[in-house]
Every structure is written in structure tokens, then in C-alpha cells.
Design an enzyme around this catalytic site. Structure first.
Site, mmCIF file in Angstrom:
data_model
loop_
_atom_site.group_PDB
_atom_site.id
_atom_site.type_symbol
_atom_site.label_atom_id
_atom_site.label_comp_id
_atom_site.label_asym_id
_atom_site.label_seq_id
_atom_site.Cartn_x
_atom_site.Cartn_y
_atom_site.Cartn_z
ATOM 1 N N GLN A 105 0.952 -1.230 0.036
ATOM 2 C CA GLN A 105 -0.160 -0.018 -0.048
ATOM 3 C C GLN A 105 0.702 1.286 0.075
ATOM 4 O OE1 GLN A 105 -3.279 2.464 2.620
ATOM 5 N NE2 GLN A 105 -2.855 0.277 3.102
ATOM 6 N N ASP A 140 0.717 3.883 6.157
ATOM 7 C CA ASP A 140 1.132 3.393 4.553
ATOM 8 C C ASP A 140 0.811 4.655 3.688
ATOM 9 O OD1 ASP A 140 1.749 0.782 5.048
ATOM 10 O OD2 ASP A 140 -0.117 0.042 4.580
ATOM 11 N N GLU A 200 1.110 -1.169 8.291
ATOM 12 C CA GLU A 200 0.659 -0.125 8.539
ATOM 13 C C GLU A 200 0.515 -0.067 10.395
ATOM 14 O OE1 GLU A 200 -1.404 2.464 7.056
ATOM 15 O OE2 GLU A 200 -1.667 3.048 9.199
ATOM 16 N N GLY A 222 -8.203 21.104 19.450
ATOM 17 C CA GLY A 222 -7.589 22.390 19.223
ATOM 18 C C GLY A 222 -8.014 23.386 20.195
ATOM 19 N N GLY A 223 -8.058 22.844 21.389
ATOM 20 C CA GLY A 223 -8.537 23.853 22.335
ATOM 21 C C GLY A 223 -10.119 24.147 22.379
#
Ligand code: CAO
Length: 421
Positions: free
Chosen positions: A17, A168, A139, A247-248
Site C-alpha cells: 500500500q 501506509d 501499517e 484544538g482547544g
């Protein structure tokens, strides 16, 4: 209309892959990708996870569009001669063999440079130089070694791997970027170079914010994590954060109408500070707008369970699509949990070519993911993957300029397998 990478020839030694993702992208941008496969065997994925017997699997077809296939035994004496001609004719050699395989084949970086000093050699390995450089990697190993698994899952539960193939396909993307950059530099210097992307490094790069949190942790608890509001002490390392938003701006996955029967009847909901008042209005809690116990992001942190509980009471009364429509009107960031059935049937994704229907001579029609990156001056037409060795003669003749007589001899040597009828 021309294509961005027209004229670039890729000698594609990739399999499974990670590498094929990279060369498929280059092919979509117009590069001529020549996939070299072991005679009679080919990329192992041709025969893995098969849904139709004796037909190239979806695993293979969905990662190898727009390529040509040549069967070539590169350990055979005549095969090596053909490979030298291929190295002379191509711009980039891409490989994701196990560590050392290219050297064992007799084609070290030094040898490749001797044959073609302009050649760019692009490699994916599991690990970069260090204690694990000789390991084979797939993976989920990369997800574990790159920090994704230790930070994914619910607090107090086992580490989890994600369905997104960040080890991958993620590393394939990194490598494609490195190749295009090296081609740009070659245009100024006239020289090739080695481009290396380790899967551990690729995953780590995608987990950059978790290393951010590791360092913030030294300065005190991570207040935006749910465990802070729940008074659960932090340990020494970035913890698993469940479905918390990174993200806060606190966010969670919430149930929607029908969740009891439909495993995907959920929505992601972010309580973005800028739209807090709108959220209070739509969920029927207007009194929270000016109550100082709820009105500021800091005051809300210890109450996230109560707040998301109230929001969920509202989302459970609507379908995930109704929640999306209502919240969008109020500029509240939201996202329904879409199943693959829903994605496959989504007309807008078909219209942009992100989901495409492809016709294959042996398996018939199937769906694939097209090029997710759109260039306004380089249109993409998704062409079915090649059958094993489908283009062997064409490549020997048109790319490598072997005569018909020479091709007969190469065939007779056994280096390129049986001629296809
Ligand atoms: N002609 C002759 N020999 C060929 C050939 C060809 N056209 N193509 C491949 N081979 C040989 C290789 O030279 C190698 O021989 P040696 O073992 O003698 O060196 C052999 O086939 C097997 O190649 P491999 O070691 O790469 O394949 P594997 O199935 O044993 O391992 C994988 C697979 C993926 C674990 C390994 O290639 C790897 O670690 N790659 C780097 C990391 C990576 O990309 N992993 C992601 C894979 S996607 O999940």
C-alpha cells in the site's frame, strides 16, 4: 490539456500500500509509471482479500490506477540488463522493499548513480536509521511506533489503531511530496538525489500536536482534555483523549436520532467559544449565555460532561443531517459520522471525481477513491489498473527501444515471464 508531470518516467518497484499510493498520485498528475513485477507473481496484493476468484483484488486495483505493468525478474542476468536500460530511461525509481533488498538485488544507490546520475531514488522504509532500521513494517506497526496508538482510544482503555491508513498512505503522500521537490531541485542542479520517508516519521509528523501536548504537560495539566474537568490526574505522557477535540475548543461525538439501531447515527459537535450563545439558544438553555458559571470557556471546562449531556439531549431528537443543517445556520462547527455506504452514494463526491466508478476487463465496474488533490490545469482521468505484465512488450519496445528480435530473445531467457495471449 497537458498534465503537471507529463514527460516524467517513474520506475515503480512498489508493492502493497505505502509505495503504490505514492506512485498512483504521480500517475494521476501525468507521470508515466512503469510498475515492475515479479513474473507470474506480481504485487502480492493482486491476490489478497479477493472478492472474486482469480481476478485482481480491489486492494490492488484501487492502489494501482493509471500505471503500466512489466513483468521482470530483476535477479535474472537478462532481467538485470533490462533493469539497467530502465534506470537509464527513467527519472525516478520508487521502492518500498524490505531494508537492503535493492542492494541484495545488486542495485545500490552508488550503482544507480553510476548508471544515471540524474536518477532520483525514493524509498519508504518502516524506520529511519537507528535501532529498528532493519525491521519490516506494516501499517499498524507504524501507527504504534509513531505515537498514534498511544494517544488514540478512551482514557483507561487499551491503545487503538485508526482506520485511516496514516502509516501506509500517509507515508506514500510524504514520499510523493519529496519526489516532486527533488525533481524541482534537479531542474536547477541537473543531479538526482535520494529521497527517504520512514513510516514512523510520517506517523509522528501527523501526530505533531501530541508532541506539543507532551511538552505542555510539563507545565501543568492539559485543561482542554475531558479528564481535566473530571479531576483525573495526568501521568507522564500525552494521554489517550477519546473523542476530545485537539484544538482547544471542546468537542465530542454525540448520539443522534436512531442511534439505537444505526451504528453511525452520531455527530461530532464542537462548542466553539465564538458561537457559544448560538449553542445555548438552539439547545434551549438561553440562561447559560450570561451565567458566569457557563459563559466563558474556562468556566465551562469542569462542566463539559453536563454541557455535552445537555447538547446530546437535543441532538438525540434530530437526525445527524438535521443537526448538521440547523447548526450550519448558526455557524456551529459540526460533522455527521458518515458511513462508507453513505460516502459511496454521495453525489457531490461523484461529481468532483473524489469517488469514481472504474471499469475493469476482468472484474467489471467498481468504486474507487479518485485523486483527492485537484489541479485546475492538470485534469485527472482515472484509468483502471494494469493486468500483470500487460505492457511488457510495449515497454520493451517503445520505452527501451528493443527490436522484435531482441524481445524474442528476452522472452526466451525467461526474465520477463510468459507472453500474454
Ligand atoms: N524480481 C526479482 N525479485 C524481486 C522482484 C522482482 N521483480 N521484486 C521483489 N523481489 C524480491 C526482493 O528483492 C526481495 O528479495 P530478498 O529478500 O532476497 O532481498 C523479495 O522479493 C521480497 O521483497 P520484500 O522483502 O520487500 O517483501 P516481503 O513480502 O518480504 O516484505 C514488507 C513486505 C512490506 C514487509 C517489506 O517490503 C517492507 O518492510 N517494506 C518497507 C516498509 C513498507 O513499505 N511497509 C508497508 C507495506 S504496506 O502495509
Amino acid at each position: 490539456m497537458s498534465k503537471a508531470l507529463e514527460g516524467i518516467k517513474i520506475l515503480d518497484f512498489t508493492h502493497v500500500q505505502s509505495g503504490p499510493t505514492c506512485t498512483q498520485l504521480l500517475a494521476w498528475f501525468g507521470a508515466d509509471v512503469i510498475k515492475v513485477e515479479r513474473p507470474g507473481v506480481g504485487d502480492a496484493t493482486r491476490g489478497q482479500l479477493c472478492d472474486i476468484p482469480d481476478v485482481d483484488s480491489l486492494y490492488f486495483t484501487m492502489l494501482n490506477h493509471n500505471k503500466r505493468s512489466i513483468e521482470l525478474n530483476t535477479k535474472h542476468e537478462t532481467g538485470k540488463e533490462v533493469l539497467v536500460r530502465l534506470i537509464e530511461s527513467c527519472d525516478v525509481l520508487v521502492e518500498n522493499f524490505a531494508p537492503g533488498a535493492l542492494d541484495r538485488m545488486g542495485f545500490s544507490w552508488e550503482k544507480i548513480q553510476e548508471i544515471n546520475s540524474q536518477m532520483i531514488l525514493a524509498s519508504i522504509k518502516g524506520f529511519g536509521p537507528g535501532p529498528y532500521e532493519d525491521c519490516k513494517v506494516y501499517e499498524n506497526i507504524a501507527q504504534c511506533a509513531g505515537g498514534a496508538a498511544s494517544t488514540t482510544g478512551m482514557l483507561g482503555d487499551i491503545p487503538l489503531v485508526t482506520g485511516a491508513q496514516i502509516g501506509d498512505s500517509g507515508t506514500g503522500l510524504h514520499l510523493a511530496f519529496g519526489i516532486v521537490t527533488a525533481l524541482y531541485q534537479r531542474a536547477q542542479t541537473g543531479k538526482g538525489q535520494k529521497v527517504s520517508a520512514a513510516m514512523q516519521d510520517g506517523v509522528l509528523n501527523l501526530c505533531r500536536v501530541k508532541l506539543r501536548d507532551q511538552q505542555r504537560l510539563e507545565a501543568g495539566p492539559l485543561e482542554e482534555y475531558s479528564q481535566f474537568g473530571e479531576n483525573i490526574p495526568f501521568g507522564e505522557a500525552t494521554p489517550r483523549s477519546g473523542n476530545d477535540s485537539g484544538g482547544g475548543q471542546p468537542g465530542r461525538i454525540l448520539k443522534c436520532l436512531g442511534w439505537e439501531k444505526d451504528p453511525d447515527a452520531y455527530t461530532y459537535f464542537i462548542t466553539q467559544a465564538a458561537v457559544w450563545k448560538n449553542i445555548c439558544d438552539i439547545i434551549g438553555r438561553p440562561e447559560w449565555k450570561d451565567d458566569q458559571n457557563y459563559s466563558t470557556p474556562k468556566s465551562r471546562l469542569p462542566k463539559l460532561n453536563e454541557i455535552f449531556g445537555a447538547i446530546e439531549k437535543w441532538t438525540m431528537s434530530k437526525t445527524k443531517f438535521e443537526v448538521m443543517d440547523i447548526c450550519n445556520e448558526y455557524e456551529i462547527p459540526i460533522g455527521p459520522i458518515l458511513s462508507f455506504k453513505e460516502l459511496a452514494e454521495e453525489n457531490s463526491l461523484r461529481a468532483t471525481g473524489t469517488i469514481v466508478e472504474v471499469d475493469h476487463p476482468e472484474r467489471g465496474k467498481y468504486l474507487s477513491v479518485g485523486n483527492p488533490v485537484k489541479l485546475s490545469d492538470s485534469p485527472v482521468e482515472v484509468i483502471r489498473s494494469p493486468l500483470l505484465g500487460e505492457h511488457t512488450n510495449e515497454i520493451l519496445s517503445n520505452v527501451l527501444s528493443y527490436s522484435d528480435e531482441e524481445i524474442k530473445d528476452i522472452r526466451a531467457s525467461g526474465a520477463v515471464g510468459e507472453e500474454k495471449k
